[in-house]
Enzyme design. Sequence first.
Site, mmCIF file in Angstrom:
data_model
loop_
_atom_site.group_PDB
_atom_site.id
_atom_site.type_symbol
_atom_site.label_atom_id
_atom_site.label_comp_id
_atom_site.label_asym_id
_atom_site.label_seq_id
_atom_site.Cartn_x
_atom_site.Cartn_y
_atom_site.Cartn_z
ATOM 1 N N HIS A 1 -15.367 35.271 8.854
ATOM 2 C CA HIS A 1 -14.749 36.298 9.694
ATOM 3 C C HIS A 1 -15.800 36.905 10.627
ATOM 4 C CE1 HIS A 1 -11.885 36.106 6.316
ATOM 5 N NE2 HIS A 1 -10.987 36.445 7.216
ATOM 6 N N ASP B 1 -7.771 27.862 10.406
ATOM 7 C CA ASP B 1 -7.961 29.249 10.018
ATOM 8 C C ASP B 1 -7.890 30.061 11.308
ATOM 9 O OD1 ASP B 1 -8.413 31.484 8.473
ATOM 10 O OD2 ASP B 1 -10.194 30.698 7.483
#
Length: 568
Positions: free
Chosen positions: A225, A298
Amino acid sequence: MVRPCRLPVLAVCLLVALLLRPAACPAAGKIATLLAAMSVEEKVGQLFMVWFEGPTVAPDIAGLIRDRHLGGVILYAAPGNIASPDQVAGLTAGLQAQAAAAGHGLGLLIGVDQEGAPVARLRRGFTLFPSQMAQAATGRSDLVRQAAAATARELRAVGINVDFAPVADVNINPANPVIGIRSFGASPADVARYTAAATAGYRSMGVVCTPKHFPGHGDTAVDTHLGLARVDHDAATLDRVDFPPFRAAFAAGAPAVMTAHVVAPALDPQALPSTVSRRVLEGVLRGRLGFDGVIFTDSLGMGAVVAPYGTPEASVLALLAGADVLLIGADAGRPASERLEAMDRVVAAVHSGRVPLARLNTAVKRVLRLKERHGLLDAAALAAPLPAPQTQVGRPQDAALARRIAARSLTAFGPTTPVLPLPADDSVLVVRPRLGRDVIDAEAETAVALWPGLQVCFLPPDPDQHAIEATLEKASRATTVVLLATDARRRDGQRRLAQALAGLNPQRFVLVAAQSPYDLPLLPRAAVRIATYGEAPASLEALGHSLFTRFRFTGRSPAGLQAQEARP
């Protein structure tokens, strides 16, 4: 001599061959017809799955569905998509109604991350199962399958058809900042067995699951992230450690998979993130592993791909690499405008020839086939909430299953007698530094408050010296101290707190790794050492029983920690 005519014989053979030839699959014909009727813009829209704000169908997301022919959405708690089961059911039906009125009336993929604690977007009113590592600690693949099936049943009841689960990563790095207890553990064979069981559970309820994160995120030290992670396994190690769970999921019928934004130099010498690497997606995933389902990226708003490429360019690169669904999640700090910018960039790349039309068509065909197989092609059929969704959500039998898993998962590293069971009175002090995640902290503090008769002390995530001294003063008056460590690896204050508490009376000190079992080797000796593998309410309820009643610990650590290794 007159030669006999062979024409009648040839005609008969031709007729027989035509009769025996397999008929064209009606579904394939329908998909081919749809594909032929779609514009480039409509096709590109089908590949995108994006986030949006609010608990209802706001003009923003309605416009993307109507004007950009969006293929799917992902729901989150943070942007306000999730409040209650009835609200979610109404929201998803409203989204499908918008899709029914747009273009070809194709249904939406509606997804969520519902792995079990700690990553579960649906909490209030839903069944929150213990973490995947807790499930593995039971040693029971049938319980894993049942938990996945119950989760899928709840998702279907509120109109969600995709779960971004299970986590198929083999967590062999204790310092992994993003996987940890989300994984089934450190053994490739065990993770493969449980991943297959979870896949079977989701399939039994007709929910799309996406084993993640290919080619493997279990031996990484960076949270993708925030930045780009690297997996330095050689090809043989990848094949032996990282790939078995994915192979098992595919053998169990997983219809989809999710990529990882990790660099694996053994697979791609150019060191491209796997999500945008054709060598990884087409060469390894489709070629070597033979996977022919749908590849979801993702989130393309994560730092690992935003920093080098930006979301719009990452979308083009992922499609070129072989991805089919381009996911743009609600990543911190990323503007909503990037969703439209990414779609525009992909459309332009197709029109310019940078993305071949054949690559676009292949991806769209896979998405449409996935929707057809799961009854999602016709949005109009999905545009009304299922009757009484609350009867399928938060059922007592599912809560009982969560409690059963939690009780069987608790792991004691060494003997627990004669310290346990503890007296149910105020001679016991329970200390819990907060994790720093509001939802989890609130659930944990509510659960601990239900334990009988004791003193409770809740601290900041990284206690300073003042907080430690104040806690020691309380602990000095207690007969037994129980410390619930929540993040000792990253929080020096938690490690110092544990050392100070152990110094008072190590024979009456109970240490609980309430989140990661990998905290245990970092903490001092204690009379009793326990791992819960997360703080799902069911796990903390079971922990309370184990501390204050006669209890048999049956959990076995999936983290690769033996009793002696869990000691400093």
